[in-house]
Write an enzyme that holds these catalytic residues in place. Structure first.
Site, mmCIF file in Angstrom:
data_model
loop_
_atom_site.group_PDB
_atom_site.id
_atom_site.type_symbol
_atom_site.label_atom_id
_atom_site.label_comp_id
_atom_site.label_asym_id
_atom_site.label_seq_id
_atom_site.Cartn_x
_atom_site.Cartn_y
_atom_site.Cartn_z
ATOM 1 N N LYS A 50 0.805 -1.255 -0.018
ATOM 2 C CA LYS A 50 -0.005 -0.033 0.112
ATOM 3 C C LYS A 50 0.686 1.393 0.083
ATOM 4 O O LYS A 50 0.780 2.124 -0.757
ATOM 5 C CB LYS A 50 -0.748 0.026 1.106
ATOM 6 C CG LYS A 50 -2.075 -1.151 1.284
ATOM 7 C CD LYS A 50 -2.856 -1.029 2.267
ATOM 8 C CE LYS A 50 -2.262 -1.125 3.709
ATOM 9 N NZ LYS A 50 -1.719 -2.305 4.183
ATOM 10 N N ARG A 57 11.293 -6.640 4.886
ATOM 11 C CA ARG A 57 11.177 -5.301 5.221
ATOM 12 C C ARG A 57 11.882 -5.199 6.542
ATOM 13 O O ARG A 57 12.601 -4.067 6.985
ATOM 14 C CB ARG A 57 9.950 -4.824 5.163
ATOM 15 C CG ARG A 57 9.764 -3.433 5.470
ATOM 16 C CD ARG A 57 8.419 -3.007 5.256
ATOM 17 N NE ARG A 57 7.501 -3.088 6.034
ATOM 18 C CZ ARG A 57 6.232 -2.885 6.156
ATOM 19 N NH1 ARG A 57 5.777 -2.339 5.079
ATOM 20 N NH2 ARG A 57 5.378 -3.142 7.060
ATOM 21 N N ARG A 112 -0.952 -8.703 12.906
ATOM 22 C CA ARG A 112 -1.678 -7.786 12.114
ATOM 23 C C ARG A 112 -2.703 -8.364 11.037
ATOM 24 O O ARG A 112 -3.376 -7.787 10.558
ATOM 25 C CB ARG A 112 -0.412 -7.057 11.405
ATOM 26 C CG ARG A 112 0.165 -6.105 12.544
ATOM 27 C CD ARG A 112 1.524 -5.299 12.131
ATOM 28 N NE ARG A 112 1.585 -4.710 10.893
ATOM 29 C CZ ARG A 112 2.479 -4.774 9.923
ATOM 30 N NH1 ARG A 112 3.600 -5.237 10.393
ATOM 31 N NH2 ARG A 112 2.531 -4.143 8.723
HETATM 32 P P1 AMP Z 1 0.425 1.063 8.474
HETATM 33 O O1 AMP Z 1 1.679 1.768 8.090
HETATM 34 O O2 AMP Z 1 -0.823 1.059 7.258
HETATM 35 O O3 AMP Z 1 0.739 -0.825 7.970
HETATM 36 O O4 AMP Z 1 0.019 0.682 9.759
HETATM 37 C C1 AMP Z 1 0.652 0.533 10.918
HETATM 38 C C2 AMP Z 1 -0.286 0.391 12.183
HETATM 39 O O5 AMP Z 1 -0.827 1.783 12.319
HETATM 40 C C3 AMP Z 1 -1.258 -0.614 11.875
HETATM 41 O O6 AMP Z 1 -0.962 -1.903 12.609
HETATM 42 C C4 AMP Z 1 -2.300 -0.019 13.164
HETATM 43 O O7 AMP Z 1 -1.509 -0.219 14.506
HETATM 44 C C5 AMP Z 1 -1.887 1.682 12.984
HETATM 45 N N1 AMP Z 1 -3.050 1.978 11.944
HETATM 46 C C6 AMP Z 1 -2.817 2.718 10.808
HETATM 47 N N2 AMP Z 1 -3.795 3.072 10.158
HETATM 48 C C7 AMP Z 1 -4.945 2.901 11.116
HETATM 49 C C8 AMP Z 1 -6.365 2.896 11.129
HETATM 50 N N3 AMP Z 1 -7.001 3.328 10.075
HETATM 51 N N4 AMP Z 1 -7.040 2.418 12.079
HETATM 52 C C9 AMP Z 1 -6.563 2.009 13.214
HETATM 53 N N5 AMP Z 1 -5.032 1.810 13.300
HETATM 54 C C10 AMP Z 1 -4.297 2.139 12.310
#
Ligand code: AMP
Length: 184
Positions: free
Chosen positions: A8, A122, A139
């Protein structure tokens, strides 16, 4: 949208090289807050480190603030938001307030074994506390339980576009650009 490790962030940044778009990643915003040690950052870190989602109200409030800084003509590419049905509803409200709406939702499709392989890789190059093997598993489970239902939600609204997320950054990037062509 897409499971952890589906690309993403990588793909969103490719799209946002076009100045018509701005990249809005909730994960990046949380990590930024955590780095500067703000109150929000300290709260978010307790969830991120476990691989759990930050509560919806906190997340939506942060998105609302960030959206206020973005000019109305600029298209927003949300990365990792919304992640729950409640967030999807809140997003519609936030967008409506700004006279905007969701143009399309891209789902990056990557098989699970490939996701695990990418996240393990990563972990060697970036230092994200949530790329630890135990947290990776959490996750994925959290995604399946809380975010996967959004696929049907957006499919029903005819907004979902599936993109094959396997292959090189560039290959997926060109599929992404095709998927986003002609979106509102
Ligand atoms: P990401 O960088 O998108 O993989 O997000 C890393 C972490 O940030 C996730 O595992 C969640 O702990 C938190 N996080 C990111 N986006 C959200 C969201 N929309 N709602 C809740 N937690 C989020």
């Amino acid at each position: 949208m897409g499971p952890p490790g589906s690309g993403k962030g990588t793909q969103a940044q490719i799209v946002a090289e076009d100045p018509d778009w701005v990249w809005l990643s909730t994960g990046e915003l949380f990590r930024l807050h955590a780095r500067i040690g703000s109150e929000l950052g300290r709260l978010a870190a307790t969830y991120l480190d476990k691989g759990e989602y930050v509560p919806d109200d906190v997340t939506v409030q942060m998105v609302r603030q960030r959206m206020h800084e973005i000019p109305k003509e600029t298209r927003i590419l949300f990365d990792g938001f919304p992640r729950t049905v409640a967030q999807a509803q809140a997003l519609d409200e936030l967008l409506a307030e700004a006279g905007r709406k969701v143009g399309a939702v891209v789902l990056l499709d990557v098989p699970r074994d490939e996701l695990t392989r990418r996240l393990t890789e990563r972990a060697k190059s970036e230092s994200r506390s949530d790329d630890d093997p135990n947290v990776i598993a959490t996750r994925y489970d959290v995604y399946m339980k809380q975010t996967a239902p959004l696929i049907e939600h957006y499919e029903k609204r005819k907004l979902l576009r599936r993109v094959d997320g396997r292959g090189s950054r560039e290959k997926v990037g060109s599929r992404m650009n095709k998927a986003l062509k002609g979106t509102g």
